[in-house]
Design a protein around this motif. Structure first.
Motif, PDB file in Angstrom:
ATOM      1  N   ALA A   1       0.835  -1.204   0.000  1.00  0.00           N
ATOM      2  CA  ALA A   1       0.000   0.000   0.000  1.00  0.00           C
ATOM      3  C   ALA A   1       0.868   1.253   0.000  1.00  0.00           C
ATOM      4  O   ALA A   1       0.534   2.256  -0.641  1.00  0.00           O
ATOM      5  CB  ALA A   1      -0.927  -0.007   1.210  1.00  0.00           C
ATOM      6  N   GLY A   2       1.999   1.218   0.716  1.00  0.00           N
ATOM      7  CA  GLY A   2       2.903   2.362   0.750  1.00  0.00           C
ATOM      8  C   GLY A   2       3.531   2.643  -0.603  1.00  0.00           C
ATOM      9  O   GLY A   2       3.650   3.797  -1.018  1.00  0.00           O
TER      10      GLY A   2
ATOM     11  N   GLY B   1       3.121   5.978  -2.893  1.00  0.00           N
ATOM     12  CA  GLY B   1       4.215   6.743  -3.478  1.00  0.00           C
ATOM     13  C   GLY B   1       4.047   6.920  -4.980  1.00  0.00           C
ATOM     14  O   GLY B   1       4.253   8.019  -5.512  1.00  0.00           O
ATOM     15  N   TRP B   2       3.651   5.855  -5.662  1.00  0.00           N
ATOM     16  CA  TRP B   2       3.482   5.921  -7.111  1.00  0.00           C
ATOM     17  C   TRP B   2       2.334   6.854  -7.488  1.00  0.00           C
ATOM     18  O   TRP B   2       2.422   7.578  -8.487  1.00  0.00           O
ATOM     19  CB  TRP B   2       3.249   4.540  -7.681  1.00  0.00           C
ATOM     20  CG  TRP B   2       3.028   4.553  -9.167  1.00  0.00           C
ATOM     21  CD1 TRP B   2       1.872   4.287  -9.846  1.00  0.00           C
ATOM     22  CD2 TRP B   2       4.007   4.881 -10.165  1.00  0.00           C
ATOM     23  NE1 TRP B   2       2.065   4.428 -11.193  1.00  0.00           N
ATOM     24  CE2 TRP B   2       3.367   4.789 -11.422  1.00  0.00           C
ATOM     25  CE3 TRP B   2       5.353   5.244 -10.104  1.00  0.00           C
ATOM     26  CZ2 TRP B   2       4.040   5.046 -12.613  1.00  0.00           C
ATOM     27  CZ3 TRP B   2       6.019   5.500 -11.301  1.00  0.00           C
ATOM     28  CH2 TRP B   2       5.364   5.395 -12.533  1.00  0.00           C
TER      29      TRP B   2
ATOM     30  N   HIS C   1       1.479   9.546  -6.054  1.00  0.00           N
ATOM     31  CA  HIS C   1       1.968  10.926  -5.990  1.00  0.00           C
ATOM     32  C   HIS C   1       2.873  11.242  -7.183  1.00  0.00           C
ATOM     33  O   HIS C   1       2.926  12.397  -7.634  1.00  0.00           O
ATOM     34  CB  HIS C   1       2.713  11.169  -4.680  1.00  0.00           C
ATOM     35  CG  HIS C   1       1.797  11.368  -3.510  1.00  0.00           C
ATOM     36  ND1 HIS C   1       1.146  10.333  -2.887  1.00  0.00           N
ATOM     37  CD2 HIS C   1       1.409  12.509  -2.861  1.00  0.00           C
ATOM     38  CE1 HIS C   1       0.400  10.810  -1.899  1.00  0.00           C
ATOM     39  NE2 HIS C   1       0.540  12.126  -1.863  1.00  0.00           N
ATOM     40  N   VAL C   2       3.576  10.245  -7.684  1.00  0.00           N
ATOM     41  CA  VAL C   2       4.380  10.458  -8.886  1.00  0.00           C
ATOM     42  C   VAL C   2       3.459  10.760 -10.070  1.00  0.00           C
ATOM     43  O   VAL C   2       3.689  11.699 -10.838  1.00  0.00           O
ATOM     44  CB  VAL C   2       5.250   9.216  -9.197  1.00  0.00           C
ATOM     45  CG1 VAL C   2       5.884   9.346 -10.581  1.00  0.00           C
ATOM     46  CG2 VAL C   2       6.335   9.059  -8.139  1.00  0.00           C
ATOM     47  N   VAL C   3       2.407   9.979 -10.208  1.00  0.00           N
ATOM     48  CA  VAL C   3       1.449  10.189 -11.296  1.00  0.00           C
ATOM     49  C   VAL C   3       0.841  11.588 -11.218  1.00  0.00           C
ATOM     50  O   VAL C   3       0.667  12.259 -12.240  1.00  0.00           O
ATOM     51  CB  VAL C   3       0.340   9.117 -11.249  1.00  0.00           C
ATOM     52  CG1 VAL C   3      -0.756   9.418 -12.271  1.00  0.00           C
ATOM     53  CG2 VAL C   3       0.931   7.736 -11.510  1.00  0.00           C
ATOM     54  N   ASP C   4       0.533  12.035 -10.000  1.00  0.00           N
ATOM     55  CA  ASP C   4      -0.053  13.375  -9.816  1.00  0.00           C
ATOM     56  C   ASP C   4       0.893  14.483 -10.263  1.00  0.00           C
ATOM     57  O   ASP C   4       0.439  15.576 -10.616  1.00  0.00           O
ATOM     58  CB  ASP C   4      -0.425  13.592  -8.342  1.00  0.00           C
ATOM     59  CG  ASP C   4      -1.649  12.797  -7.932  1.00  0.00           C
ATOM     60  OD1 ASP C   4      -2.399  12.348  -8.821  1.00  0.00           O
ATOM     61  OD2 ASP C   4      -1.845  12.604  -6.712  1.00  0.00           O
ATOM     62  N   ASN C   5       2.193  14.203 -10.226  1.00  0.00           N
ATOM     63  CA  ASN C   5       3.176  15.240 -10.546  1.00  0.00           C
ATOM     64  C   ASN C   5       3.784  15.108 -11.944  1.00  0.00           C
ATOM     65  O   ASN C   5       4.623  15.935 -12.325  1.00  0.00           O
ATOM     66  CB  ASN C   5       4.304  15.227  -9.511  1.00  0.00           C
ATOM     67  CG  ASN C   5       3.882  15.815  -8.173  1.00  0.00           C
ATOM     68  OD1 ASN C   5       3.933  17.013  -7.964  1.00  0.00           O
ATOM     69  ND2 ASN C   5       3.442  14.950  -7.266  1.00  0.00           N
ATOM     70  N   LEU C   6       3.365  14.102 -12.692  1.00  0.00           N
ATOM     71  CA  LEU C   6       3.924  13.912 -14.028  1.00  0.00           C
ATOM     72  C   LEU C   6       3.604  15.077 -14.964  1.00  0.00           C
ATOM     73  O   LEU C   6       4.390  15.389 -15.868  1.00  0.00           O
ATOM     74  CB  LEU C   6       3.386  12.612 -14.634  1.00  0.00           C
ATOM     75  CG  LEU C   6       4.014  11.307 -14.138  1.00  0.00           C
ATOM     76  CD1 LEU C   6       3.290  10.113 -14.739  1.00  0.00           C
ATOM     77  CD2 LEU C   6       5.502  11.260 -14.488  1.00  0.00           C
TER      78      LEU C   6
ATOM     79  N   SER D   1      12.481  11.567  -5.932  1.00  0.00           N
ATOM     80  CA  SER D   1      12.375  12.062  -4.562  1.00  0.00           C
ATOM     81  C   SER D   1      10.933  12.003  -4.069  1.00  0.00           C
ATOM     82  O   SER D   1      10.667  11.616  -2.925  1.00  0.00           O
ATOM     83  CB  SER D   1      12.895  13.502  -4.472  1.00  0.00           C
ATOM     84  OG  SER D   1      14.281  13.559  -4.744  1.00  0.00           O
ATOM     85  N   ILE D   2       9.995  12.382  -4.928  1.00  0.00           N
ATOM     86  CA  ILE D   2       8.578  12.353  -4.563  1.00  0.00           C
ATOM     87  C   ILE D   2       8.149  10.923  -4.252  1.00  0.00           C
ATOM     88  O   ILE D   2       7.452  10.676  -3.258  1.00  0.00           O
ATOM     89  CB  ILE D   2       7.717  12.951  -5.691  1.00  0.00           C
ATOM     90  CG1 ILE D   2       7.925  14.464  -5.751  1.00  0.00           C
ATOM     91  CG2 ILE D   2       6.240  12.621  -5.488  1.00  0.00           C
ATOM     92  CD1 ILE D   2       7.260  15.125  -6.940  1.00  0.00           C
ATOM     93  N   PHE D   3       8.572   9.981  -5.088  1.00  0.00           N
ATOM     94  CA  PHE D   3       8.204   8.582  -4.847  1.00  0.00           C
ATOM     95  C   PHE D   3       8.815   8.073  -3.545  1.00  0.00           C
ATOM     96  O   PHE D   3       8.123   7.475  -2.722  1.00  0.00           O
ATOM     97  CB  PHE D   3       8.662   7.700  -6.005  1.00  0.00           C
ATOM     98  CG  PHE D   3       8.439   6.233  -5.752  1.00  0.00           C
ATOM     99  CD1 PHE D   3       7.182   5.670  -5.893  1.00  0.00           C
ATOM    100  CD2 PHE D   3       9.487   5.416  -5.348  1.00  0.00           C
ATOM    101  CE1 PHE D   3       6.953   4.328  -5.641  1.00  0.00           C
ATOM    102  CE2 PHE D   3       9.283   4.063  -5.094  1.00  0.00           C
ATOM    103  CZ  PHE D   3       8.004   3.525  -5.241  1.00  0.00           C
ATOM    104  N   SER D   4      10.102   8.316  -3.364  1.00  0.00           N
ATOM    105  CA  SER D   4      10.797   7.816  -2.172  1.00  0.00           C
ATOM    106  C   SER D   4      10.188   8.389  -0.895  1.00  0.00           C
ATOM    107  O   SER D   4       9.933   7.665   0.078  1.00  0.00           O
ATOM    108  CB  SER D   4      12.287   8.175  -2.242  1.00  0.00           C
ATOM    109  OG  SER D   4      12.888   7.639  -3.395  1.00  0.00           O
ATOM    110  N   LEU D   5       9.941   9.693  -0.906  1.00  0.00           N
ATOM    111  CA  LEU D   5       9.412  10.368   0.277  1.00  0.00           C
ATOM    112  C   LEU D   5       8.006   9.862   0.616  1.00  0.00           C
ATOM    113  O   LEU D   5       7.715   9.500   1.753  1.00  0.00           O
ATOM    114  CB  LEU D   5       9.386  11.874   0.050  1.00  0.00           C
ATOM    115  CG  LEU D   5       9.012  12.748   1.251  1.00  0.00           C
ATOM    116  CD1 LEU D   5      10.061  12.616   2.346  1.00  0.00           C
ATOM    117  CD2 LEU D   5       8.869  14.199   0.817  1.00  0.00           C
TER     118      LEU D   5
END
Length: 289
Positions: free
Chosen positions: A183-184, A188-189, A191-196, A208-212
């Motif tokens: 789930a974590g 993370g993924w 949030h990556v999609v939201d920022n693409l 960094s966004i994914f890791s954080l």
């Protein structure tokens, strides 16, 4: 630190009767949470759906919330305060623990986010007002935790419990950790999609966004397991709120007094929270139903 927190864990009963009051409360909370995000959308060049669309989305989400709440009640997970699983004597200590651990998480997490290269790139000229950011943080704490923790972690934990579970019906530790990590990573993924679509988004920024967010997602999942959904919600809200309304504005400010004021306040809040976490053990007695 881990040993201190282990002394504070709660134990939600398994095989609980479906709590319709908790279901209704969570569905209402989900709808209110979505509405809270609208003010930030209005200044972020993002489309704002009409209220009718939010109502429809909430109705669809209600089915998933019901499934998540049901599966949580079969795996020892859930929302102890909302479900009424805490006695009057236990509630104050539980609340102190949840608030303290959430504040500590927000302080440490904000500093990590600030230092992680590419994790954020604020525009001082267009930085939103604090009240919009606080409302958006409320949305994140409610909506994202209901979906990522109550629904997804409970689903993965229940599926895993079909393969490996303890004598009392709870999923094994391996299953729970697997559910939390999966789930974590999805968190993370997402949030990556939201920022693409952000202009100028770089691989470093997305990494960094994914890791954080994956790290936070796993941590919130652990809170959900050990302290309940409310703890994951509050921690998520405070991480977003403290970072966006205190840490980033201080970072953007050229006034040393602002840095000192924010830094001193966070240090004091952290020390008080640490002291609270050294209290007595807390536990919800398992139900026999």
């Amino acid at each position: 630190m881990t040993s201190l927190l282990e002394q504070k864990i709660i134990s939600m009963p398994t095989r609980r009767i479906f709590n319709w009051r908790a279901f209704g409360f969570l569905v209402g909370l989900y709808f209110v949470g979505n509405l809270a995000g609208i003010p930030l959308l209005m200044v972020s060049d993002m489309p704002v759906e009409p209220v009718e669309a939010w109502l429809l989305a909430t109705a669809i989400s209600a089915v998933l919330i019901g499934i998540g709440l049901f599966l949580a009640s079969r795996t020892g997970l859930g929302a102890p305060l909302i479900e009424g699983q805490l006695s009057k004597a236990e509630t104050p200590d539980w609340l102190r623990t949840v608030i303290a651990i959430s504040i500590l998480t927000a302080i440490v997490g904000s500093l990590i986010a600030l230092l992680l290269p590419g994790s954020f790139n604020p525009n001082p000229e267009r930085y939103p007002e604090s009240w919009r950011l606080i409302l958006a943080s409320i949305k994140a704490g409610i909506v994202e935790e209901i979906f990522s923790r109550l629904i997804m972690v409970s689903l993965f934990a229940w599926l895993g419990s079909r393969v490996s579970r303890r004598a009392d019906g709870r999923p094994s530790r391996l299953v729970l950790w697997t559910a939390i990590i999966l789930a974590g990573l999805m968190f993370g993924w997402a949030h990556v999609v939201d920022n693409l679509s952000i202009p100028g988004a770089t691989l470093e920024m997305l990494t960094s966004i994914f890791s954080l967010n994956a790290t936070f997602g796993i941590l919130f999942g652990w809170f959900f397991w050990k302290f309940g959904l409310e703890c994951a919600m509050l921690a998520h809200f405070l991480v977003d709120a403290i970072f966006s309304t205190l840490v980033v504005p201080a970072y953007l400010s050229e006034d040393p007094l602002v840095w000192i004021g924010v830094g001193s306040g966070l240090i004091i809040a952290g020390l008080i929270s640490w002291h609270v976490l050294t209290g007595t053990r807390l536990g919800v007695k398992p139900s026999t139903t």
